[in-house]
Design a protein around this motif. Structure first.
Motif, short mmCIF file in Angstrom:
data_model
loop_
_atom_site.label_atom_id
_atom_site.label_comp_id
_atom_site.label_asym_id
_atom_site.label_seq_id
_atom_site.Cartn_x
_atom_site.Cartn_y
_atom_site.Cartn_z
N VAL A 4 -3.74 5.41 26.26
CA VAL A 4 -3.81 6.71 25.47
C VAL A 4 -5.03 7.72 26.35
CG1 VAL A 4 -4.61 7.69 23.77
CG2 VAL A 4 -3.29 5.61 23.24
N ILE A 5 -4.75 8.71 26.34
CA ILE A 5 -5.63 10.02 27.27
C ILE A 5 -6.41 10.39 25.99
CG2 ILE A 5 -6.09 11.57 28.80
CD1 ILE A 5 -5.48 9.01 30.07
N ILE A 6 -7.89 10.34 26.40
CA ILE A 6 -7.98 11.26 24.48
C ILE A 6 -8.31 11.79 25.19
CG2 ILE A 6 -9.81 11.17 23.22
CD1 ILE A 6 -9.33 8.23 22.38
N GLY A 7 -8.22 12.93 25.28
CA GLY A 7 -9.13 14.64 25.93
C GLY A 7 -7.77 15.15 26.51
N SER A 8 -7.91 17.01 27.30
CA SER A 8 -7.20 17.42 28.30
C SER A 8 -7.67 18.54 28.42
CB SER A 8 -5.97 17.98 26.81
OG SER A 8 -6.75 18.75 26.39
N GLY A 9 -8.64 18.07 29.06
CA GLY A 9 -9.79 19.07 30.14
C GLY A 9 -9.39 18.44 31.50
N ASN A 10 -9.80 18.81 32.66
CA ASN A 10 -9.70 18.34 33.90
C ASN A 10 -9.65 16.50 34.20
OD1 ASN A 10 -10.21 21.19 35.37
ND2 ASN A 10 -12.08 20.84 34.20
N VAL A 11 -10.63 15.97 33.95
CA VAL A 11 -10.53 14.70 34.37
C VAL A 11 -9.47 13.93 33.71
CG1 VAL A 11 -11.87 12.12 33.60
CG2 VAL A 11 -12.60 14.28 34.83
N ALA A 12 -9.08 14.19 32.21
CA ALA A 12 -8.00 14.17 31.38
C ALA A 12 -6.64 14.10 32.24
CB ALA A 12 -7.63 14.82 30.21
N ALA A 13 -6.99 15.14 32.97
CA ALA A 13 -5.39 15.21 33.70
C ALA A 13 -5.71 14.79 34.71
CB ALA A 13 -5.41 16.95 34.12
N VAL A 14 -6.26 15.01 36.14
CA VAL A 14 -6.46 14.10 37.24
C VAL A 14 -6.66 12.20 36.94
CG1 VAL A 14 -7.05 14.12 39.12
CG2 VAL A 14 -7.49 15.85 37.87
N LEU A 15 -7.21 11.55 36.03
CA LEU A 15 -7.01 11.04 35.81
C LEU A 15 -5.68 9.96 35.16
CD1 LEU A 15 -10.37 9.12 35.30
CD2 LEU A 15 -9.41 9.21 37.37
N GLY A 16 -5.16 10.63 34.22
CA GLY A 16 -3.66 10.97 33.48
C GLY A 16 -2.90 10.89 34.40
N GLY A 17 -2.81 11.24 35.48
CA GLY A 17 -1.73 11.79 36.35
C GLY A 17 -1.92 10.39 37.46
N LYS A 18 -2.82 10.65 37.98
CA LYS A 18 -3.18 8.79 38.80
C LYS A 18 -2.85 8.03 38.19
CE LYS A 18 -5.87 9.14 42.67
NZ LYS A 18 -6.29 9.71 43.84
N ILE A 19 -3.16 7.24 36.68
CA ILE A 19 -2.45 6.73 36.21
C ILE A 19 -1.16 6.14 35.39
CG2 ILE A 19 -2.96 5.90 33.61
CD1 ILE A 19 -5.40 6.76 33.82
N ARG A 20 -0.45 7.69 35.84
CA ARG A 20 1.00 7.06 35.35
C ARG A 20 1.18 7.11 36.85
NH1 ARG A 20 4.28 11.87 35.81
NH2 ARG A 20 6.77 11.02 34.12
N LEU A 21 1.12 7.53 37.90
CA LEU A 21 1.67 7.25 39.88
C LEU A 21 1.29 5.84 40.06
CD1 LEU A 21 0.83 10.05 41.73
CD2 LEU A 21 2.69 9.80 40.08
N ALA A 22 0.80 4.97 39.57
CA ALA A 22 0.23 3.90 39.37
C ALA A 22 1.55 2.97 38.89
CB ALA A 22 -0.82 3.36 39.02
N GLY A 23 2.19 3.54 38.26
CA GLY A 23 2.85 2.97 37.95
C GLY A 23 2.65 2.35 36.04
#
Ligand SMILES: NC(=O)c1ccc[n+]([C@@H]2O[C@H](COP(=O)([O-])OP(=O)(O)OC[C@H]3O[C@@H](n4cnc5c(N)ncnc54)[C@H](OP(=O)(O)O)[C@@H]3O)[C@@H](O)[C@H]2O)c1
Length: 260
Positions: A4-23
């Motif tokens: 679960v990603i809490i927050g919707s700013g810069n770090v949420a967007a980038v880390l969320g994207g990387k976490i998703r790409l990692a599977g």
């Protein structure tokens, strides 16, 4: 892992994207404003909520990418007993999320992150945990999307955060000032890009101390005077120029005196 990603700013967007790409599976975005949360949820194909009480309780990890101040208040509105919860701040203690969960810690991205930047940059991750048994779990998770993962306690993390401020935030502010100066004087800032890239590219191959050039390093007072004259209408740049010049002159004189 289900995240679960809490927050919707810069770090949420980038880390969320990387976490998703990692599977991993992003199961939900929880943030106070619907619009940015919905955009991220749409990109990641998951749900979102603007209500703390609707936070999914079944995830393996909760990544809290909120402002430093909001981290301190989160325990008043959200508790996740038994769940692994990490924050992303460099200058905030690992203990700040204990009111949310005893199983809490840190996953601090030592990188400048902006939601719009593509491709995602490489991101060293500094991790910590309030309960030692959670550290290997956070580490294994972190290694799935970063080749550089290190444990760093509160003091080390704060000192690295400070160092990052020097090398990134202050340097970029100088780029901003130089860009404005070039625009004002009708010159093309992009002419400076090879110089900027060359200087940054030398790092890691040569010690920065040996790479310093310029009038202050040489003790070239005549050129410094010419520069300062040009800056009579640029108060901010002039103040910084004078301060940097004094500091560099001091530093290089000291080096010469202490050299055998
Ligand atoms: N960006 C970086 O380069 C970077 C790098 C490493 C670490 N960090 C750290 O990561 C954390 C997040 O930074 P960021 O750059 O992602 O910040 P950001 O882009 O400003 O996003 C902050 C998020 O926190 C939310 N927020 C702020 N105050 C809140 C409150 N009182 N209650 C609920 N939500 C609140 C914001 O919601 P709204 O959109 O509604 O304001 C937004 O979703 C910070 O601790 C920062 O120090 C940042």
């Amino acid at each position: 892992m289900k995240v679960v990603i809490i927050g919707s700013g810069n770090v949420a967007a980038v880390l969320g994207g990387k976490i998703r790409l990692a599977g991993h599976t992003l199961v939900q975005v929880v943030a106070r404003r619907a619009e940015p949360a919905a955009l991220l949820a749409q990109e990641w194909g998951c749900g979102y909520s603007t209500r703390w009480d609707e936070t999914d309780r079944n995830a393996d990890l909760y990544l809290v990418a909120l402002s430093d101040r909001a981290l301190e208040e989160l325990g008043n509105v959200l508790t996740l007993p038994g769940r692994l919860v990490v924050h992303t701040a460099g200058a905030v203690a690992a203990s700040v999320l204990k009111p949310v969960s005893a199983r809490s810690g840190v996953l601090y991205p030592l990188q400048s992150l902006k939601a719009a930047i593509r491709p995602y940059p490489e991101i060293p991750l500094l991790i910590d945990a309030n309960q030692p048994e959670d550290l290997p779990v956070i580490e294994a998770f972190a290694r799935t999307f970063s080749p550089q993962v290190e444990r760093a306690g509160d003091d080390t993390r704060l000192k690295l955060h400070l160092s990052a401020t020097l090398v990134n935030n202050f340097t970029n502010y100088l780029y901003i000032l130089a860009d404005r100066f070039c625009q004002q004087e009708g010159m093309d800032f992009s002419l400076l890009l090879p110089l900027i890239h060359e200087t940054a590219g030398r790092l890691g191959r040569y010690p920065p101390e040996e790479m310093q050039t310029g009038p202050a390093t040489r003790g070239d007072g005549a050129t410094i005077e010419k520069h300062l004259k040009l800056l009579s209408n640029y108060k901010n740049i002039k103040e910084l120029y004078e301060l940097f010049t004094i500091k560099i002159e001091d530093d290089y004189q000291r080096t010469e005196i202490s050299a055998p």
